[in-house]
Write a protein that holds these residues in place. Structure first.
Motif, mmCIF file in Angstrom:
data_model
loop_
_atom_site.group_PDB
_atom_site.id
_atom_site.type_symbol
_atom_site.label_atom_id
_atom_site.label_comp_id
_atom_site.label_asym_id
_atom_site.label_seq_id
_atom_site.Cartn_x
_atom_site.Cartn_y
_atom_site.Cartn_z
ATOM 1 N N SER A 1 4.780 8.661 1.648
ATOM 2 C CA SER A 1 5.154 7.402 1.269
ATOM 3 C C SER A 1 6.384 7.493 0.601
ATOM 4 N N ALA A 2 6.342 8.333 -0.472
ATOM 5 C CA ALA A 2 7.452 8.736 -1.410
ATOM 6 C C ALA A 2 8.693 8.686 -0.485
ATOM 7 N N ALA A 3 8.784 9.632 0.437
ATOM 8 C CA ALA A 3 9.979 10.015 1.576
ATOM 9 C C ALA A 3 10.172 8.855 2.015
ATOM 10 N N SER A 4 9.187 7.832 2.373
ATOM 11 C CA SER A 4 9.708 6.753 3.247
ATOM 12 C C SER A 4 10.293 5.657 2.474
ATOM 13 N N ILE A 5 9.905 5.609 1.177
ATOM 14 C CA ILE A 5 10.531 4.618 0.171
ATOM 15 C C ILE A 5 12.000 4.877 -0.084
ATOM 16 N N LEU B 1 9.734 15.845 -4.222
ATOM 17 C CA LEU B 1 10.913 15.581 -3.248
ATOM 18 C C LEU B 1 12.475 16.082 -3.888
ATOM 19 N N THR B 2 12.665 15.664 -5.105
ATOM 20 C CA THR B 2 13.749 15.785 -5.558
ATOM 21 C C THR B 2 13.991 16.870 -6.739
ATOM 22 N N SER B 3 12.987 18.030 -6.519
ATOM 23 C CA SER B 3 13.249 19.024 -7.630
ATOM 24 C C SER B 3 14.005 20.154 -6.730
ATOM 25 N N CYS B 4 15.075 20.506 -7.066
ATOM 26 C CA CYS B 4 16.017 21.341 -6.529
ATOM 27 C C CYS B 4 16.941 22.029 -7.431
ATOM 28 N N GLU B 5 17.266 23.293 -7.502
ATOM 29 C CA GLU B 5 18.139 23.831 -8.325
ATOM 30 C C GLU B 5 19.410 23.744 -7.980
ATOM 31 N N ASP B 6 19.583 23.985 -6.733
ATOM 32 C CA ASP B 6 20.977 23.557 -6.024
ATOM 33 C C ASP B 6 20.836 22.438 -4.587
ATOM 34 N N LEU C 1 0.932 -0.968 -0.093
ATOM 35 C CA LEU C 1 0.147 0.105 0.010
ATOM 36 C C LEU C 1 0.836 1.249 -0.024
ATOM 37 N N ASN C 2 1.997 1.111 0.557
ATOM 38 C CA ASN C 2 2.938 2.491 0.802
ATOM 39 C C ASN C 2 3.497 2.780 -0.675
ATOM 40 N N PHE C 3 3.524 1.726 -1.497
ATOM 41 C CA PHE C 3 4.196 1.956 -2.841
ATOM 42 C C PHE C 3 2.895 2.405 -3.800
ATOM 43 N N VAL C 4 1.764 1.881 -3.327
ATOM 44 C CA VAL C 4 0.661 2.361 -4.311
ATOM 45 C C VAL C 4 0.363 3.742 -3.858
ATOM 46 N N TYR C 5 0.261 4.045 -2.619
ATOM 47 C CA TYR C 5 0.019 5.512 -1.929
ATOM 48 C C TYR C 5 0.909 6.669 -2.439
ATOM 49 N N ALA C 6 2.298 6.187 -2.564
ATOM 50 C CA ALA C 6 3.183 6.976 -3.279
ATOM 51 C C ALA C 6 3.253 7.453 -4.627
ATOM 52 N N MET C 7 2.286 6.760 -5.338
ATOM 53 C CA MET C 7 2.067 7.109 -6.778
ATOM 54 C C MET C 7 0.794 7.857 -7.067
ATOM 55 N N THR C 8 0.085 8.259 -5.897
ATOM 56 C CA THR C 8 -1.203 8.888 -5.830
ATOM 57 C C THR C 8 -0.998 10.308 -5.034
ATOM 58 N N LEU D 1 -8.237 4.891 -1.211
ATOM 59 C CA LEU D 1 -7.644 4.833 -2.682
ATOM 60 C C LEU D 1 -8.488 5.438 -3.677
ATOM 61 N N GLN D 2 -9.778 4.976 -3.800
ATOM 62 C CA GLN D 2 -10.691 5.391 -4.841
ATOM 63 C C GLN D 2 -10.870 6.847 -4.901
ATOM 64 N N ASP D 3 -10.506 7.619 -3.707
ATOM 65 C CA ASP D 3 -10.817 9.002 -3.687
ATOM 66 C C ASP D 3 -9.445 9.820 -4.180
ATOM 67 N N ARG D 4 -8.393 8.976 -4.392
ATOM 68 C CA ARG D 4 -7.137 9.599 -4.460
ATOM 69 C C ARG D 4 -6.745 9.564 -6.096
ATOM 70 N N THR D 5 -6.101 10.811 -6.814
ATOM 71 C CA THR D 5 -5.655 10.607 -7.997
ATOM 72 C C THR D 5 -4.168 10.063 -8.302
ATOM 73 N N PHE D 6 -4.213 9.522 -9.484
ATOM 74 C CA PHE D 6 -2.932 8.903 -9.817
ATOM 75 C C PHE D 6 -1.962 10.006 -10.418
ATOM 76 N N VAL D 7 -0.759 10.039 -9.820
ATOM 77 C CA VAL D 7 0.217 11.194 -10.125
ATOM 78 C C VAL D 7 1.650 10.587 -10.606
ATOM 79 N N GLY D 8 1.601 9.047 -10.637
ATOM 80 C CA GLY D 8 2.824 8.556 -11.056
ATOM 81 C C GLY D 8 4.101 8.792 -10.205
ATOM 82 N N MET D 9 5.035 9.391 -10.782
ATOM 83 C CA MET D 9 6.106 9.699 -10.100
ATOM 84 C C MET D 9 6.319 11.116 -9.620
#
Length: 322
Positions: free
Chosen positions: A295-299, A78-83, A50-57, A64-72
């Motif tokens: 969930s993404a941070a925990s993964i 989390l990893t979007s940084c200029e510096d 479920l953690n992997f599933v939630y990380a992509m929503t 889960l049926q109320d959450r939207t799929f956002v992929g990556m």
């Protein structure tokens, strides 16, 4: 009483004999393992999936049926940084502050803890008076709850606490230990070292006692100095145990949460916010509750822990194979 127990066992024996006849002795073990496997699957394996599933929503809805799929999308956030060396340039600056805090915490905590644990183990392995008493004293903090440890030290270091009372009694100015970011981080590291050092001291002490005594006797006959004996004999023979202690302490340090959270709450500001606290506050304590981001941070954190675990297995296998 014995007759009642005997009757109960006969009742249980009937279905077990039937199962043994139908499945065979080799497959009968799965009957006993099935309850544990069901509990493991329900409370351990299923949450990981479920953690992997939630990380992509996305969204703050829990179903889960109320959450939207956002992929990556959460990983990109989390990893979007200029510096990467400047958290203020990151889209989620709190995550990267938690990353930097965790890196510094792990480096300082593991370094000091392993160093002091080795020094303490060497002292406790020597011929000192009341050696058994001192071994118990150093191990005692390990038996305490992390929250209890944090609250004790918080009481000592608070504005009207024991430490400031001692400073005031000696004529010095009091210090806001918990309101200064540098002092708060220092004491977080210190408390963690104090609370867990005894466990690793015990492991290193067992490693020291496994070293043959005749090796030291030969070094003594050759008039080797204590430092040379330590560098040439103790340290190389203790290295397998040292590697285990190092990897175990790294894994434990990365997962630190309860004692630091109870001690400072992650403050002042975000000075002592670690990764596990970020996951907790993002997914459960904050508003809105961003389950996908947590969930993404925990993964990402789990990947680091898996790497450290494989490092421990590799090091252990290498030591066993010589």
């Amino acid at each position: 009483m014995a007759r009642m127990i005997s009757s109960c066992m006969r009742v249980i024996e009937i279905p077990m004999l039937y199962l043994q006849k139908r499945l065979g002795i080799s497959r009968l073990a799965w009957v006993f393992l099935l309850p544990n496997l069901l509990l493991f699957g329900l409370f351990a394996f299923l949450p990981v999936v479920l953690n992997f599933v939630y990380a992509m929503t996305g969204s703050d809805q829990i179903l889960l049926q109320d959450r939207t799929f956002v992929g990556m999308g959460n990983y990109q956030t989390l990893t979007s940084c200029e510096d990467f060396l400047n958290p203020n340039s990151c889209k989620d600056d709190l995550f990267w502050r938690a990353v930097y805090n965790t890196i510094w915490f792990v480096l300082l905590q593991v370094g000091f803890m392993v160093g002091f644990a080795l020094l303490t183990a060497l002292m406790l392995n020597g011929k000192i008076r009341a050696r058994g008493f001192f071994r118990s004293v150093f191990f005692f903090p390990v038996l305490l709850s992390p929250v209890v440890v944090a609250l004790i030290w918080k009481w000592i270091l608070q504005r009207e606490g024991l430490a400031n009372a001692a400073l005031e009694g000696m004529g010095f100015e009091t210090i806001n230990w918990l309101l200064d970011r540098h002092w708060a981080f220092f004491w977080s590291v210190f408390i963690s070292v104090w609370a867990h050092m005894g466990f690793y001291t015990l492991i290193l002490l067992a490693g020291l006692q496994a070293i043959p005594r005749d090796v030291y006797e030969a070094a003594s006959m050759d008039a080797a100095s204590p430092f040379r004996t330590f560098r040439r004999i103790t340290l190389p023979l203790l290295m397998p145990t040292m590697i285990v202690v190092l990897v175990l302490s790294l894994i434990k340090s990365v997962q630190t949460f309860d004692e630091v959270y109870a001690f400072t709450g992650g403050g002042p500001g975000s000075a002592t916010t670690l990764l596990i606290q970020y996951v907790y506050e993002t997914g459960f304590a904050g508003t809105p509750r961003l389950f996908g981001l947590a969930s993404a941070a925990s993964i990402l954190l789990a990947i680091v822990l898996v790497i450290l675990t494989f490092l421990q297995l590799w090091a252990s296998r290498r030591n066993v194979n010589g």
